[in-house]
Structure formats: C-alpha cells, structure tokens
Design an enzyme around this catalytic site. Sequence first.
Site, short mmCIF file in Angstrom:
data_model
loop_
_atom_site.label_atom_id
_atom_site.label_comp_id
_atom_site.label_asym_id
_atom_site.label_seq_id
_atom_site.Cartn_x
_atom_site.Cartn_y
_atom_site.Cartn_z
N ASP A 173 4.01 2.10 -4.29
CA ASP A 173 3.03 1.89 -5.37
C ASP A 173 3.11 0.44 -5.83
O ASP A 173 4.18 -0.17 -5.81
CB ASP A 173 3.38 2.79 -6.56
CG ASP A 173 3.13 4.27 -6.25
OD1 ASP A 173 2.33 4.56 -5.34
OD2 ASP A 173 3.74 5.11 -6.94
N ALA A 217 -6.60 1.29 -5.28
CA ALA A 217 -7.26 2.07 -6.33
C ALA A 217 -7.68 3.43 -5.80
O ALA A 217 -7.82 3.62 -4.59
CB ALA A 217 -8.51 1.34 -6.83
N THR A 266 -16.51 -2.90 -9.69
CA THR A 266 -17.51 -2.02 -9.05
C THR A 266 -18.81 -1.96 -9.83
O THR A 266 -18.82 -2.11 -11.06
CB THR A 266 -16.94 -0.59 -8.93
OG1 THR A 266 -17.99 0.29 -8.53
CG2 THR A 266 -16.38 -0.08 -10.24
N ASP A 308 0.87 -1.18 0.00
CA ASP A 308 0.00 0.00 0.00
C ASP A 308 0.91 1.23 0.00
O ASP A 308 1.92 1.26 0.70
CB ASP A 308 -0.89 0.00 1.26
CG ASP A 308 -2.10 0.91 1.13
OD1 ASP A 308 -3.23 0.40 1.23
OD2 ASP A 308 -1.91 2.14 0.93
N TYR A 354 -14.27 6.91 -12.90
CA TYR A 354 -13.97 5.83 -11.96
C TYR A 354 -14.46 4.49 -12.52
O TYR A 354 -13.71 3.52 -12.63
CB TYR A 354 -14.61 6.12 -10.60
CG TYR A 354 -14.62 4.95 -9.67
CD1 TYR A 354 -13.43 4.38 -9.25
CD2 TYR A 354 -15.83 4.38 -9.24
CE1 TYR A 354 -13.44 3.27 -8.41
CE2 TYR A 354 -15.84 3.29 -8.40
CZ TYR A 354 -14.64 2.73 -7.99
OH TYR A 354 -14.65 1.63 -7.17
N ALA A 400 -21.98 15.31 -9.76
CA ALA A 400 -21.67 14.86 -11.13
C ALA A 400 -21.28 13.39 -11.14
O ALA A 400 -20.56 12.93 -10.25
CB ALA A 400 -20.52 15.69 -11.68
N PHE A 414 -6.92 -4.55 -4.32
CA PHE A 414 -7.83 -3.49 -3.86
C PHE A 414 -7.31 -2.09 -4.17
O PHE A 414 -8.09 -1.14 -4.21
CB PHE A 414 -8.02 -3.57 -2.34
CG PHE A 414 -8.59 -4.87 -1.86
CD1 PHE A 414 -9.95 -5.09 -1.90
CD2 PHE A 414 -7.77 -5.87 -1.38
CE1 PHE A 414 -10.48 -6.29 -1.46
CE2 PHE A 414 -8.28 -7.07 -0.94
CZ PHE A 414 -9.64 -7.29 -0.98
N THR A 443 -4.13 6.98 0.65
CA THR A 443 -5.40 7.18 1.36
C THR A 443 -5.54 6.22 2.54
O THR A 443 -6.37 6.45 3.42
CB THR A 443 -6.62 6.97 0.42
OG1 THR A 443 -6.50 5.69 -0.18
CG2 THR A 443 -6.67 8.04 -0.66
N LYS A 502 -12.30 1.10 -14.02
CA LYS A 502 -12.47 -0.26 -13.49
C LYS A 502 -12.92 -1.22 -14.60
O LYS A 502 -12.51 -2.38 -14.64
CB LYS A 502 -13.47 -0.26 -12.34
CG LYS A 502 -12.95 0.41 -11.07
CD LYS A 502 -12.01 -0.52 -10.30
CE LYS A 502 -11.61 0.05 -8.97
NZ LYS A 502 -10.89 -0.89 -8.11
#
Length: 327
Positions: free
Chosen positions: A51, A73, A115, A31, A139, A278, A71, A35, A143
């Site tokens: 990364d 992303a 997703t 990771d 997004y 949006a 995971f 975030t 994916k």
Amino acid sequence: MKLLVTGGAGYVGSVCARVMVDAGHDVTVVDNLSTGNRDAVPEGARFVEGDVSAVAEDVLADGDVDGVLHFAAQSLVGESVEAPEKYWYGNVVESLALLEAMRRTGTPRLVFSSTAATYGEPDAVPIVESSPTRPTNPYGATKLAIDHAISSYTVAHGLAAISLRYFNVAGAYAGAGENRRVETHLIPIVLQAALGHRDSVKIFGTDYHTDDGTAVRDYIHVHDLAQAHALALEAAVAGRHALYNLGSGAGFSVRQVIDTCREVTGIDIPVVEAPRRAGDPAVLIASSDKAIDELGWQPVKTALPTIVTDAWEYIRALGDRAHSATA
Ligand code: UFG
C-alpha cells in the site's frame, strides 16, 4: 528525473510508467496489486509491492525523488456507490499518507490522477476547470477531497502540484491495455463481447436526455493521457496547484460506442437494454483548451475508431488471457 509512480501496475499507471521509462526517467513503481497486474509494470522500472501508506515513505526516504505520479486508487463509479468505505479509505486516507510522506521527505512535485467525476452533472458542456464540482458518486467525491488536500499542501508547504482530470480513458499502448480481473468499463466490455467472452453488452439507461437516450462520454487515448503527465511534471510550480481537464472534446453515446466497436471489429455485438447504473451522470464532455494552451499538450489519437482499434488489437492479442468477469 527520479520518479515514484503509485499504481504503476494498473492500466493508466502502467502505460504512464512505460512512457516515463522510455523517456529516460528513473522509475520506481509502488502498487499493492489489488487490481493491478505485476506483469504490467514496465521493464526498466523498480517494483515495490505494498500500500502507498505502507511503503511510499521508505521509497521517498531513499532520497532525491524529484516527483510522484499518483495513480493508485479505487476507480469504479458503481462500486463506489455500493462500498463508499473502500473509496474514502483507499483513496483519501492513502493519498493523505502520500502527501505526508512527501512533506516529511521534502519531495517537491506531484502529478495526481483526478477525474471528470469531480464535476458531477454539469450545467453546460464542454466542462471547463472552473465549472462547479458537485460529484454524483463517492468516487468523484473522494477525488475532489484529495484535490482540496493537495491545494492546501501547495499553499502551506510549497508543494508543486498538478491534478489531471481524466475523462474516459481507453485504448492501448505498446502491449499495455485494459485487462482488469473484474471489468466494468464500456469499451473493454464491448470488445470482450466481440471476442465471444460475453454473450451481450448491457446498455445502462436508455432514458437519458440525450439524442439516443444513452449516456454520453468523452473518450481519450491512454497514450495521449500519458504525454500530458510528462508535460505536467515539467510544468509543476512550487506553491501552486494547477488543474487540467484531459479529454477529446467530443461526446459519444453508449450506442455510438457500441456501433464504433461493431465497425472496427466487423462483429455484430448483441446488446440488452438495462436500467441506469447508480451514480452515472448523463453527459460528460471536456474542454481541454487549458491543457493545450498552458501545458502544450497535443493529443494525437483523438478519433474514437482509432482508440477502439488500439483497444481491439490489444485484447485480441491477449486471446484467452483476456479477463471477462463483470462486477
Ligand atoms: N456502460 C454501459 N454498459 C456497460 C458499461 C458501461 O452502458 O457494460 C455505460 C455506463 O453506464 C456509462 C458509460 O457506459 O454511461 C461509460 O461507463 P464506464 O464505466 O466505461 O466509464 P465511467 O464514465 O463510469 O467512468 C470513467 C472512469 C472514471 C471517470 C469517468 C469520467 O472509470 O474514473 O470515466 O468520465 F471518472
């Protein structure tokens, strides 16, 4: 199994990493902490900061990794509309690097976090895996692009892959939950308002063609989601890319979610009506029949009050450590 978990310091990744460690797997988390939180990486997992494109191949080259749970992303719909470059590089380029690292090291199995946003605005709900994929935001488009890349790797290189298309993940498990530095997701935002960390909750859009005019989503408990990953790892077949939706099959509007949070917390959370955000589709509800039939998935915590109760217990326990910044 020996597993690489990318994004294992994030919300969903850390809960899944914990479930994998608890099940006796040998887990290495990669990771970049852009975030995620270092503290969220479960005890018992090795941690490599960086990364995916920089460090994953070294981890895989160390040998005999049976599978990758991917995971890592960028995952915010609104942000992806404003800064698509962050999504095309951060999601697609990084995932291509992972696929190449897996090919070069002969790593056989991949479970990918896809997703519901790959479907876009559905013609009909519940959404099944064969529904059209017309993402309404970058997004979802990134994916979907990764899903296509994975399919071609399974055909050409014999990779065993499963993509899990999450609907709206929420709740907490064993002290791990949603505590992003910058929060945009509905349930944690409403609970932060209940905690007094925000003055009010904005309802983005009250003119959708839904019963109460607000957008409808299908909420799934993060622990049920983690269980599906464990099943997917076992079910992946060489040369095949299978896709499964994961949701609860029930839709709740933004207003219904806020009302549930009010009931669970006993606090009258103030709301403010605001324009649509949006990239947001009106209604996303999953059919998870395929995952139930083929993976043997048995979601347990499907009731919205249960999901909200777990999230509330988690956020209350955080107290002052709960972040409350908005994007
Ligand atoms: N919303 C508000 N106010 C807020 C935050 C959200 O009204 O302060 C609304 C949104 O506009 C949306 C709904 O609540 O209509 C749910 O929004 P979230 O941000 O919680 O979740 P999204 O549906 O945008 O996205 C989530 C994941 C995606 C996934 C998608 C699939 O972040 O990764 O669910 O349904 F693709």
